[in-house]
Design a protein around this motif. Structure first.
Motif, PDB file in Angstrom:
ATOM      1  N   UNK A 218      -0.908   8.919  -4.057  1.00  0.00           N
ATOM      2  CA  UNK A 218      -1.989   8.007  -4.464  1.00  0.00           C
ATOM      3  C   UNK A 218      -1.499   6.726  -5.141  1.00  0.00           C
ATOM      4  N   UNK A 219      -0.479   6.813  -5.984  1.00  0.00           N
ATOM      5  CA  UNK A 219      -0.060   5.649  -6.776  1.00  0.00           C
ATOM      6  C   UNK A 219       0.740   4.666  -5.929  1.00  0.00           C
ATOM      7  N   UNK A 220       0.251   3.454  -5.826  1.00  0.00           N
ATOM      8  CA  UNK A 220       0.958   2.412  -5.071  1.00  0.00           C
ATOM      9  C   UNK A 220       1.776   1.493  -5.985  1.00  0.00           C
ATOM     10  N   UNK A 221       1.534   1.554  -7.277  1.00  0.00           N
ATOM     11  CA  UNK A 221       2.277   0.738  -8.237  1.00  0.00           C
ATOM     12  C   UNK A 221       3.548   1.488  -8.645  1.00  0.00           C
ATOM     13  N   UNK A 222       4.725   0.959  -8.305  1.00  0.00           N
ATOM     14  CA  UNK A 222       5.970   1.663  -8.656  1.00  0.00           C
ATOM     15  C   UNK A 222       6.120   1.916 -10.148  1.00  0.00           C
TER      16      UNK A 222
ATOM     17  N   UNK B 241       0.803  -1.222   0.000  1.00  0.00           N
ATOM     18  CA  UNK B 241       0.000   0.000   0.000  1.00  0.00           C
ATOM     19  C   UNK B 241       0.839   1.276   0.000  1.00  0.00           C
ATOM     20  N   UNK B 242       2.159   1.153   0.017  1.00  0.00           N
ATOM     21  CA  UNK B 242       3.004   2.341   0.065  1.00  0.00           C
ATOM     22  C   UNK B 242       2.926   3.140  -1.229  1.00  0.00           C
ATOM     23  N   UNK B 243       2.734   4.422  -1.081  1.00  0.00           N
ATOM     24  CA  UNK B 243       2.867   5.364  -2.189  1.00  0.00           C
ATOM     25  C   UNK B 243       4.284   5.942  -2.142  1.00  0.00           C
TER      26      UNK B 243
END
Length: 407
Positions: free
Chosen positions: A179-183, A91-93
């Motif tokens: 907001x973006x959690x996808x690297x 869940x890390x942004x």
């Protein structure tokens, strides 16, 4: 038109200038010791970051071997580092990653006091005491499993495509910062791929280039001997620093380094390489057209990321583009004027204006010491057409105990 002897002697002067611009081994070792300690704190077994195997590595001019001393005595060296985490919580942004590293730094009493309170756009900055003579910018990043293996393959020239060396970094000015959690949606950087490319541009058959296999280690080896391209970049950056005197709109180092590396054609003579690099740098700036805006713009591509334009700020800040071209004309003019001089005192005086009196005084003091050693060894020569002393002239000089105006 310079003779071969004159070119060789000017090359020696510029090489010694580069040596004078190098940061000292003492400062280098202090910086390495300090960031090793930071890395150890981030990676301790009880650290919340420990599951992600954090490693701190150098980047930028510290990695490329093109760092130079600041113009003003007392100004800090800017040590650029990257903190690589292998993976992250799902869940890390970018915000979460950056603050996970920042929180760990704040958990150390000393680092907490050293942290610059104004959070940087991409980095955390540790400001060391005055006697340390540097500050550190730590860039948080995410890499994939096996990244170190890829680095080692690249260092051993077993990779042609540097794309797999790209990492994902944080940037608080991006709309998806929180907001973006996808690297894969984060900003991409490839400083290690760039270092491999730069090493290739540096490499000569007779001189060992940047030791990238050493540079990618958390504790790289201090490089004493530099390649002609590294010296050329150092000289160009110093001229820029003197000319713009802290102006934020000065030409940025990555543009100077990239254009110089493109234009460099493996010359072993530093003066010849410098002259030809300056003459050809501009050829690697493209003119492109944006059909949406109807604007023409300049493009200086990242050699390992074809979608990145190092000159992307020139449209927003046109003064930066203007300053680059003003600087390029100025450095061409100043180097040409230096090579018109025919005695050490006038050469030294001319260089003072373009590179700073203190650093040039040091350069010529070192040259005088070298001349003294050569004279005592019986190998000092004088160029018949100029009277400049060195190891490459034709007229051998006997032993002597002083140099008069030549010192």
């Amino acid at each position: 038109m310079l003779t071969t002897e004159q070119r060789d002697q000017f090359s020696e002067i510029f090489d010694e200038l580069g040596k004078s611009l190098d940061i000292s081994k003492t400062d280098y070792d202090k910086a390495v010791t300090s960031y090793r300690y930071v890395g150890g704190w981030l990676a301790e077994k009880d650290s919340p970051l420990a599951p992600y195997s954090p490693v701190i590595s150098p980047q930028g001019s510290f990695l490329l071997g093109t760092m130079i001393q600041p113009v003003t005595e007392g100004d800090h060296l800017d040590i650029d580092l990257v903190c690589k985490l292998v993976g992250k919580r799902s869940y890390w942004t970018q915000y979460d990653l950056k603050h996970a590293i920042g929180d760990r730094l704040k958990a150390h009493g000393t680092f907490n006091r050293m942290l610059r309170r104004k959070e940087g756009r991409r980095c955390w900055t540790l400001e060391y005491a005055e006697e340390a003579n540097f500050h550190m910018d730590i860039l948080p990043s995410i890499v994939g499993h096996g990244f170190q293996i890829l680095l080692e393959k690249a260092a051993n020239r077993k990779m042609e495509d540097m794309t797999p060396l790209a990492i994902r970094i944080t940037d608080k000015e991006l709309q998806n910062y929180k907001t973006a959690t996808d690297p894969l949606e984060w900003l991409v950087s490839n400083m290690f791929g760039y270092a491999v490319w730069f090493e290739e541009r540096c490499r000569l058959a007779i001189i060992k280039a940047v030791n990238f296999s050493e540079s990618i280690k958390p504790v790289p080896t201090y490089q004493v001997r530099k390649t002609p391209l590294q010296r050329i970049v150092q000289i160009l950056k110093r001229h820029r620093d003197i000319m713009f005197n802290g102006d934020e709109d000065k030409p940025i180092s990555i543009i100077i380094t990239t254009l110089a590396a493109h234009a460099y054609k493996k010359q072993t003579n530093i003066l010849v390489g410098l002259q030809e690099v300056m003459a050809e740098m501009e050829q690697y700036i493209e003119d492109r057209y944006d059909p949406v805006t109807g604007q023409y713009y300049k493009w200086i591509g990242n050699p390992v990321n074809k979608q990145e334009n190092f000159a992307d700020k020139w449209l927003t800040f046109p003064q930066r583009k203007d300053n680059f071209y003003k600087w390029l004309q100025a450095v061409k003019r100043d180097i040409a004027y230096v090579t018109e001089q025919r005695s050490l005192p006038t050469i030294q005086e001319t260089l003072n204006r373009s590179f700073g009196k203190k650093i040039i005084t040091q350069t010529f003091s070192n040259l005088a010491s070298m001349q003294r050693e050569r004279r005592e060894a019986g190998v000092l020569k004088m160029a018949a057409s100029t009277g400049i002393l060195g190891a490459t002239g034709r007229t051998s000089l006997g032993n002597h105990t002083f140099f008069g105006s030549e010192e």
